[in-house]
Scaffold this motif. Sequence first.
Motif, short mmCIF file in Angstrom:
data_model
loop_
_atom_site.label_atom_id
_atom_site.label_comp_id
_atom_site.label_asym_id
_atom_site.label_seq_id
_atom_site.Cartn_x
_atom_site.Cartn_y
_atom_site.Cartn_z
N THR A 46 0.84 -1.19 0.00
CA THR A 46 0.00 0.00 0.00
C THR A 46 0.88 1.24 0.00
O THR A 46 1.92 1.27 0.68
N ARG A 48 0.79 4.12 1.35
CA ARG A 48 0.78 5.06 2.47
C ARG A 48 1.12 4.34 3.77
O ARG A 48 1.13 3.12 3.85
N ASP A 49 1.43 5.12 4.79
CA ASP A 49 1.78 4.58 6.10
C ASP A 49 0.51 4.48 6.93
O ASP A 49 0.06 5.45 7.53
N TYR A 50 -0.05 3.30 6.96
CA TYR A 50 -1.30 3.08 7.70
C TYR A 50 -1.14 3.37 9.18
O TYR A 50 -2.01 3.97 9.81
N ALA A 121 -8.06 3.10 6.40
CA ALA A 121 -7.11 2.63 5.39
C ALA A 121 -7.61 2.77 3.97
O ALA A 121 -6.82 2.71 3.02
N ASP A 144 -3.20 -3.16 7.04
CA ASP A 144 -1.78 -2.84 6.92
C ASP A 144 -0.91 -4.08 6.79
O ASP A 144 0.27 -3.97 6.44
N TYR A 192 -5.35 -0.26 -4.53
CA TYR A 192 -5.69 0.11 -3.17
C TYR A 192 -6.63 1.32 -3.15
O TYR A 192 -6.56 2.19 -4.02
N GLU A 198 -7.03 10.27 4.92
CA GLU A 198 -5.91 10.86 4.18
C GLU A 198 -6.33 12.15 3.50
O GLU A 198 -5.55 13.10 3.41
#
Length: 398
Positions: A46, A48-50, A121, A144, A192, A198
């Motif tokens: 993914t 992004r930083d979950y 998420a 994640d 995703y 976000e």
Amino acid sequence: MALFSRLRPKNKGADAAAVSPQVREAKASRTGPLIALSSAGRPVWTPRDYAALAREGFSRNAVVYRSVRMIAEAAGSVSWLLHDGAREFDAHPLLDLLTRPNPRQSGNAFLEEVIGALMIAGNAYVEAVGLDGDVRELHALRPDRMKVVPGTDGWPSAYEYTVAGRTVRFDQVGSTPPILHLSLHNPTNDHYGFPPIEAAQVAIDIHNAAGSWAKALLDNSARPSGALVYQAREGGNLTEEQFERLKKELEEGFAGAGNAGKPLLLEGGLDWKQMGLSPQDMDFIEAKNLAAREIALAFGVPPMLLGIPGDNTYANYREASRAFWRQTVLPLVRRTASSLSAWLAPTFGERLKLSADLDAIEALSGEREALWRRVSAADFLTDDEKREALGYGARKAD
């Protein structure tokens, strides 16, 4: 392999093994191979930083926390209806499965976890546990820990779930694949989803920073910023060494939110002159409320329901609650129900369709009563037609 077995010709002759070109042809998107060029067979993380989103948003921000909880709890409280065409089921194995999806969770808790993952998420994953070809349990998996493995057609052929360095691979085969992937629309990623948290990250940062700054000011007696003026009788200016030392002390000991408002010890010849805007002039409270309204907007929760002042969009709490259900909760529930139906129906060998029982939703009771009044006043309809208009079948003959 199940696909190839269905395409195998029925005749047992010498040419049985030779499948005709027409049979070999399969419907597929022409863009799929393009997507697969750089990632086929390899897990795609993914983007992004979950953990950071969950920590800075859900864990540290009350507005995000409450918004996610409100949406997840509302969606989890929905009662299901199950239909096969015009036929409605009062009891069915699928309804039993959704009522108790696994030994540790009720149906409400399970759906709350799924919707909560979507909000944080942008993705939610459900594992189907089968026995003898029947789905016996459903489990929500942490997004994640999941990776998509694209196939040669560009779309997911498997999923990999990793915990503490150990990985379980779920190949998407069979009439009911082991993983259901729910995602929110993402215009920049093929695999995703894009979460509301976000989209609201700038407002979340402002809201968190304003809270941290206000806390630091309170901890340090809420002293405002100002300027140091050198008023020595001789020279009129600091030496280079004095200037650099004072600058370093100010940067290290008094700059930043953590040092906001600390008292400053002045040496001879230095005088404090207040300058700039005070926290009251900058109106941190209003800035926080504006950021809070933007966060609520991203999640689709009316600010009135969160207790955020300054929002007069809805006439009263009831109207705000109705808009919350109609514009935010029910679209999520409908898309989740549609995905669950398409995923699980083949297991039960029927054309099943899940839907929310709107009559059981208290926030929509006003709409329901208004509909009943309009239908009841329609003299040109028979009693059976009125019942049909309201979603009920005709009266059964005695």
